[in-house]
Design an enzyme around this catalytic site. Structure first.
Site, PDB file in Angstrom:
ATOM      1  N   TYR A 124       0.827  -1.210   0.000  1.00 50.30           N
ATOM      2  CA  TYR A 124       0.000   0.000   0.000  1.00 50.30           C
ATOM      3  C   TYR A 124       0.862   1.261   0.000  1.00 50.30           C
ATOM      4  CZ  TYR A 124      -4.162  -2.796   0.976  1.00 50.30           C
ATOM      5  OH  TYR A 124      -5.189  -3.692   0.908  1.00 50.30           O
ATOM      6  N   LYS A 173       4.959 -14.223   4.743  1.00 49.17           N
ATOM      7  CA  LYS A 173       5.154 -15.082   3.567  1.00 49.17           C
ATOM      8  C   LYS A 173       6.650 -15.075   3.239  1.00 49.17           C
ATOM      9  CE  LYS A 173       3.528 -17.533   0.070  1.00 49.17           C
ATOM     10  NZ  LYS A 173       2.877 -18.846   0.226  1.00 49.17           N
ATOM     11  N   ASP A 206      -0.848 -18.222   3.898  1.00 53.10           N
ATOM     12  CA  ASP A 206      -1.832 -19.125   3.286  1.00 53.10           C
ATOM     13  C   ASP A 206      -2.291 -20.177   4.287  1.00 53.10           C
ATOM     14  OD1 ASP A 206       0.851 -19.685   2.997  1.00 53.10           O
ATOM     15  OD2 ASP A 206       0.689 -20.698   1.069  1.00 53.10           O
TER      16      ASP A 206
END
Ligand code: ATP
Length: 341
Positions: A124, A173, A206
Site C-alpha cells: 500500500y 510469507k 496461506d
C-alpha cells in the site's frame, strides 16, 4: 468527561451508520463536542477534493476522529482517501477485533481474536506503475522497513499485555517474499525475545487463512503486514457474521481515527438497512482508547457499556438488520442499543 472529536460521515452508508453511533455515544452519557467534517466522494463537489484542508486541520487539532467509509472518486489524481488519511497522520496500527455475538448465527461460536495490521507500508506504499505506454506490464513495489516493522510488532506485543491476552501470531510469507516478509519476520523474532511473557508464534499467510477457517479459536492476537492484514481481517469478520459487525481503529503516535472495517456498501446505501453495529463498536473502541490515553475511567467504562448494550440487543434478536438475518432498519437497531444503555 468532555471531548472534541472530528466526525466524518463519509459516503454511501456512512451517514446512516455514523448517525446511529452518535446517538449511542450520547445515550452512554458521554459529552462529546462533534466537529463535523467532509471527506471522500461527497466532499468533491463542495470542496474540489476528497480530503479538504479543513478536515485535515480539524483532525490535527482534535487528534481524534470517528469516520464513516469514504469512496474514492475514480479519476486521475485521486488515490484512496482512506489510505491518504492513514498516511497523513501516520496511523501505523490498524486494530480489528473480531468477536462472536450470541444471537448472530455463524459457523463458530466463541471467536475472540484481534488482527493488528501494519497500516502504512507494504504493497500500500503507492509505488506502482505501468512499465510502458501500452500497459503490457505493471509493477507494484512493497516497502517494508525495520523501523516500521518494529513499531507495529512492538505495538502488538504491548496490545497483548494491556488487553490481558496471551498469544501473538506473526503472519508472513517469508518463504517466498524473502526480503520484505523476511525482514518483518526477522524483526518479530528479535522482539519476541524481549517479551518472554507473551507466547509468540509465526505462521505463513496461506496456512493462516486455512487455519482461521478450520479452527479460529486457536488464535488470539495476529500481527501482519498491510495487504495480508486487510484480507485476513475481512476473513475474520466473515467468521463472526460479516462486515456489519466489525469495528476498527487506526492508531498513530499523534492521532487516532476510528472506523468500521466495511466500505461504503453502495448496493444498500440510502435504503436505511445498513447494520450500524460496526460503527457503534468503533465508537466504543474510541472511548476505550480515550480512557487508556487520558487515564479517564469514565470514558473506558462508557466504551464497555456500549459493547455490552450491543451484545444484549443482538442476543435479544428483535432488531437485527437484514445482513444478520433480521428485518430491522439501521435506525431501529441504533435506537435499541441506545435504549439498552
Ligand atoms: P468499497 O469500495 O467502499 O469498499 P464495497 O462494496 O467494495 O465498497 P463494502 O462496502 O465493504 O465493499 O461492502 C461489501 C459487502 O458487504 C456489500 O455487499 C455490502 O452491502 C455489505 N456490507 C458492508 N457493510 C455493511 C453494513 N454495515 N451492513 C450491511 N451490509 C454491509
Amino acid at each position: 468527561m468532555s471531548i472534541r472529536v472530528t466526525l466524518i460521515p463519509g459516503d454511501g452508508i456512512g451517514p446512516e451508520v455514523v448517525n446511529a453511533a452518535v446517538e449511542v455515544i450520547e445515550a452512554a452519557g458521554c459529552k462529546v463536542e462533534w466537529e463535523r467534517a467532509a471527506a471522500g466522494a461527497s466532499a468533491v463537489p463542495t470542496h474540489g477534493t476528497p480530503i479538504p484542508a479543513e478536515t485535515l486541520q480539524s483532525i490535527r487539532r482534535n487528534k481524534l476522529a470517528l469516520k464513516g467509509p469514504l469512496a474514492t472518486p475514480i479519476g486521475e489524481g485521486y488515490r484512496s482517501a482512506n489510505v491518504a488519511l492513514r498516511k497523513e497522520f501516520d496511523l501505523y496500527a490498524n486494530v480489528r477485533p473480531a468477536r462472536s455475538f450470541a444471537g448472530v448465527e455463524t459457523r463458530y461460536s466463541g471467536v475472540d481474536l484481534v488482527v493488528i495490521r501494519e497500516n502504512t507500508q507494504g504493497l500500500y506504499s503507492g509505488v506502482e506503475h505501468y512499465i510502458d505506454d501500452e500497459r503490457t506490464a505493471a509493477e507494484s513495489i512493497s516497502i517494508i522497513t525495520r523501523k516500521g516493522s518494529e513499531r507495529i510488532i512492538e505495538y502488538a506485543f504491548n496490545y497483548v499485555k494491556q488487553n490481558k491476552r496471551r498469544r501473538l501470531t506473526l503472519v508472513h510469507k517469508a518463504n517466498i517474499l524473502k526480503c520484505t516478509s523476511g525482514l518483518f519476520l526477522e524483526t518479530g523474532r528479535g522482539l519476541a525475545a524481549k517479551h518472554p511473557d507473551v507466547e509468540f508464534k509465526e505462521m505463513i499467510v496461506d496456512n493462516c487463512a486455512m487455519q482461521l477457517v478450520k479452527n479460529p479459536n486457536q488464535f488470539d492476537v495476529l500481527v501482519t503486514t498491510n495487504l495480508f492484514g486487510d484480507i485476513l481481517s475481512d476473513l475474520t469478520s466473515g467468521l463472526i457474521g460479516g462486515l456489519g459487525l466489525t469495528a476498527g481503529a487506526n492508531i498513530g503516535k499523534q492521532a487516532a481515527i476510528f472506523e468500521a472495517v466495511h466500505g461504503t456498501a453502495p448496493d444498500i446505501a440510502g435504503k436505511g438497512v445498513a447494520n450500524p453495529t460496526a460503527m457503534i463498536l468503533s465508537a466504543a473502541l474510541m472511548l476505550r482508547w480515550l480512557g487508556d490515553r487520558h487515564k479517564d475511567p469514565s470514558a473506558a467504562a462508557a466504551g464497555d457499556r456500549i459493547e455490552a448494550a450491543v451484545a444484549e440487543v443482538l442476543a435479544a434478536g428483535g432488531t437485527l438488520t437484514p445482513d444478520i438475518g433480521g428485518r430491522a432498519s439501521t435506525a431501529a437497531l441504533g435506537d435499541a442499543v441506545a435504549s439498552a444503555l
